[in-house]
Motif scaffolding. Structure first.
Motif, PDB file in Angstrom:
ATOM      1  N   ALA A  22       5.803  37.252 108.042  1.00  0.00           N
ATOM      2  CA  ALA A  22       4.977  37.539 108.208  1.00  0.00           C
ATOM      3  C   ALA A  22       4.743  38.836 107.711  1.00  0.00           C
ATOM      4  CB  ALA A  22       5.219  38.261 109.539  1.00  0.00           C
ATOM      5  N   ARG A  23       4.739  39.988 107.270  1.00  0.00           N
ATOM      6  CA  ARG A  23       4.241  40.065 105.759  1.00  0.00           C
ATOM      7  C   ARG A  23       3.621  39.451 104.910  1.00  0.00           C
ATOM      8  NH1 ARG A  23       8.495  43.074 107.724  1.00  0.00           N
ATOM      9  NH2 ARG A  23       9.698  42.821 105.602  1.00  0.00           N
ATOM     10  N   LEU A  24       4.187  38.287 104.371  1.00  0.00           N
ATOM     11  CA  LEU A  24       3.713  37.880 103.820  1.00  0.00           C
ATOM     12  C   LEU A  24       2.527  37.132 103.672  1.00  0.00           C
ATOM     13  CD1 LEU A  24       4.309  36.599 100.660  1.00  0.00           C
ATOM     14  CD2 LEU A  24       5.069  34.998 100.595  1.00  0.00           C
ATOM     15  N   GLN A  25       2.996  36.038 105.379  1.00  0.00           N
ATOM     16  CA  GLN A  25       1.589  35.714 105.141  1.00  0.00           C
ATOM     17  C   GLN A  25       0.354  36.961 106.266  1.00  0.00           C
ATOM     18  OE1 GLN A  25       2.070  34.076 110.021  1.00  0.00           O
ATOM     19  NE2 GLN A  25      -0.357  32.696 109.419  1.00  0.00           N
ATOM     20  N   THR A  26       0.574  37.702 106.317  1.00  0.00           N
ATOM     21  CA  THR A  26      -0.908  38.695 106.564  1.00  0.00           C
ATOM     22  C   THR A  26      -1.175  39.507 104.617  1.00  0.00           C
ATOM     23  OG1 THR A  26       0.022  39.727 108.109  1.00  0.00           O
ATOM     24  CG2 THR A  26      -1.082  41.064 107.052  1.00  0.00           C
ATOM     25  N   ALA A  27      -0.382  39.155 104.084  1.00  0.00           N
ATOM     26  CA  ALA A  27      -0.758  39.978 102.378  1.00  0.00           C
ATOM     27  C   ALA A  27      -1.543  38.857 101.906  1.00  0.00           C
ATOM     28  CB  ALA A  27       0.197  40.123 101.452  1.00  0.00           C
ATOM     29  N   LEU A  28      -1.428  37.569 101.966  1.00  0.00           N
ATOM     30  CA  LEU A  28      -2.470  35.596 101.435  1.00  0.00           C
ATOM     31  C   LEU A  28      -2.838  36.264 102.331  1.00  0.00           C
ATOM     32  CD1 LEU A  28       0.617  33.527 101.025  1.00  0.00           C
ATOM     33  CD2 LEU A  28      -0.784  35.284  99.534  1.00  0.00           C
ATOM     34  N   ALA A  29      -3.307  36.590 103.809  1.00  0.00           N
ATOM     35  CA  ALA A  29      -4.973  35.872 103.965  1.00  0.00           C
ATOM     36  C   ALA A  29      -5.785  36.868 104.350  1.00  0.00           C
ATOM     37  CB  ALA A  29      -4.262  36.087 105.844  1.00  0.00           C
ATOM     38  N   GLY A  30      -4.969  38.321 103.928  1.00  0.00           N
ATOM     39  CA  GLY A  30      -6.128  39.327 103.495  1.00  0.00           C
ATOM     40  C   GLY A  30      -6.381  39.775 102.027  1.00  0.00           C
TER      41      GLY A  30
END
Length: 175
Positions: free
Chosen positions: A167-175
């Motif tokens: 979830a943290r990786l997904q947030t980092a990639l989306a932002g």
């Protein structure tokens, strides 16, 4: 929920103070736990909101057998104030005060698979070093975490689960 906690807080503090003054914190803890469990029963909850229920009847219904007289008076005070439905919150806050007094941290470890006794002992020792207090661990299993664990110690949550990392990786990639 926060309003219930706000209303319950002075009662929990008063109960803890009385229990500590009597040297009966453990007995009060057990009695409050029992009363909160009884009050949580849907059939009993309906009775507690009934204005026909008298103080003595409420105390007889909620107090465990052999409870301290002071505990019965405390329940009577809650009944008079119309606060019996807050027993679960009062009991929870009482336990927080008890843990603080006894310098104990209560933590819940939710892991993807059941942890071995050695893993739990190692985790408990690490948490004891981190918090500088004794640690009481509860465990739970949630296969949805995929791997790793989440440690919830009240104000501190440590998410070492694979699901959390993704979830943290997904947030980092989306932002």
């Amino acid at each position: 929920m926060s309003q219930a906690l706000t209303l319950a807080r002075p009662y929990a503090r008063a109960a803890f103070g009385a229990a500590r003054d009597e040297g009966r914190v453990d007995a009060w803890s057990q009695a409050l736990g029992f009363s909160a469990q009884v009050a949580a029963d849907p059939r009993v909850a309906g009775l507690l909101s009934n204005p026909e229920l008298g103080r003595e009847q409420a105390v007889a219904l909620l107090a465990p057998q052999g409870a301290e007289a002071s505990f019965g008076r405390f329940l009577g005070l809650l009944a008079e104030a119309g606060r019996l439905p807050l027993l679960a919150e009062v009991a929870g806050l009482f336990e927080q005060l008890r843990a603080e007094e006894q310098r104990v941290v209560r933590a819940t470890v939710t892991s993807a698979t059941a942890l071995s006794a050695d893993e739990l002992a190692s985790l408990k020792a690490a948490l004891k070093r981190r918090f500088g207090r004794e640690v009481e661990l509860e465990t739970a299993v949630d296969a949805g975490l995929i791997g790793g664990a989440v440690i919830d110690a009240g104000d501190v949550v440590i998410d070492g689960s694979l699901k959390g990392k993704l979830a943290r990786l997904q947030t980092a990639l989306a932002g």
